[in-house]
Design an enzyme around this catalytic site. Structure first.
Site, PDB file in Angstrom:
ATOM      1  CG  HIS A 125     -34.658  15.950 -10.304  1.00 16.86           C
ATOM      2  ND1 HIS A 125     -33.500  15.767 -11.016  1.00 16.86           N
ATOM      3  CD2 HIS A 125     -34.318  16.669  -9.207  1.00 16.86           C
ATOM      4  CE1 HIS A 125     -32.497  16.356 -10.377  1.00 16.86           C
ATOM      5  NE2 HIS A 125     -32.961  16.921  -9.283  1.00 16.86           N
ATOM      6  CG  HIS A 138     -34.416  21.288  -7.804  1.00 16.18           C
ATOM      7  ND1 HIS A 138     -33.215  21.908  -8.052  1.00 16.18           N
ATOM      8  CD2 HIS A 138     -34.123  19.978  -7.643  1.00 16.18           C
ATOM      9  CE1 HIS A 138     -32.242  21.004  -8.072  1.00 16.18           C
ATOM     10  NE2 HIS A 138     -32.767  19.833  -7.825  1.00 16.18           N
ATOM     11  CD  GLU A 139     -36.634  17.970  -5.447  1.00 17.00           C
ATOM     12  OE1 GLU A 139     -35.866  18.784  -4.905  1.00 17.00           O
ATOM     13  OE2 GLU A 139     -36.212  16.988  -6.077  1.00 17.00           O
ATOM     14  CB  CYS A 144     -28.652  18.843  -8.221  1.00 14.37           C
ATOM     15  SG  CYS A 144     -29.716  17.446  -8.589  1.00 14.37           S
TER      16      CYS A 144
END
Ligand SMILES: Cc1nc(NNC(=O)[C@H](CC2CCCC2)CN(O)CO)c(F)c(N2CCN3CCOC[C@@H]3C2)n1
Ligand code: NI
Length: 183
Positions: free
Chosen positions: A157, A153-154, A110
């Site tokens: 966030h 993954h995004e 990351c």
């Protein structure tokens, strides 16, 4: 242009916040943010620009990573055929996903984490997603393998989730049943 100095690192509270949905028409600053996020990824994958500006290479980046707690991220990632998935993603949702899971055999990293955290991050291998583009047009897309992992993954966030939250504490290399390493 976004530089590594603009990327906030773990410990910054914004990385653990749930980002706010944005409304359309986008403000000039939110439109510019989306464009800047995609431009960063393209720059980061250009060896000359990445070297010149000391950029870490990325296939995805989310607004909270530049301290903007809004539901916008960018993807610039090759699919299985080598074609680039190039998207500025606004107010994303996963509408369905496979039972099968996949993970990167080398684990994940990351831009907001300046250390190696080892272990598998199992995620659904195929997802169907809905999101809006900068013009407020709704898009529906099916993703699999690396683009699917990057999207998730995004999206994490935007929900204050870090990749290592998914790593099995007792056995980081636990082969989750029905999961496959992406070669
Ligand atoms: C797997 C990979 N992760 C790279 N970096 N990390 C990131 O993108 C983080 C997000 C990714 C971590 C795992 C899934 C999403 C950033 N994250 O923190 C945003 O939230 C890469 F850069 C990379 N590739 C492979 C494709 N290659 C094409 C040619 O150009 C170089 C490029 C390198 N693959
Ligand atoms: Ni990340």
């Amino acid at each position: 242009m976004i530089l590594m100095k603009d990327v906030i690192r773990e410990g910054h509270e914004t990385l653990r916040k749930k980002a706010a949905e944005v409304t359309f028409p986008l403000s000039a600053e939110n439109r510019q943010l989306g464009e800047d996020l995609l431009e960063f990824l393209i720059n980061s994958q250009d060896p000359e620009i990445a070297e010149k500006y000391d950029l870490r290479s990325g296939i995805g980046i989310a607004a909270p990573q530049v301290n903007r707690s809004v539901r916008i991220f960018a993807l610039y990632v090759p699919n299985d055929h080598g074609d680039m998935v190039e998207e500025i993603v606004v107010n994303p949702k996963i509408v369905s996903h496979s039972v099968e899971l996949a993970y990167l055999p080398g684990g994940e990293g990351c831009l907001s984490v300046d250390r190696d955290v080892t272990g598998y991050v199992p995620r659904p291998q195929r997802i169907t997603v809905k999101f809006f583009n900068l013009d407020g047009e709704e898009k529906k897309m099916r993703l699999k393998n690396l683009p699917a992992i990057a999207f998730q993954h995004e999206l994490d966030h935007l929900n204050g989730v870090m990749f290592y939250d998914h790593i099995n504490k007792d056995n980081p290399y636990f082969e989750v049943p029905n999961s496959h390493p992406l070669e």
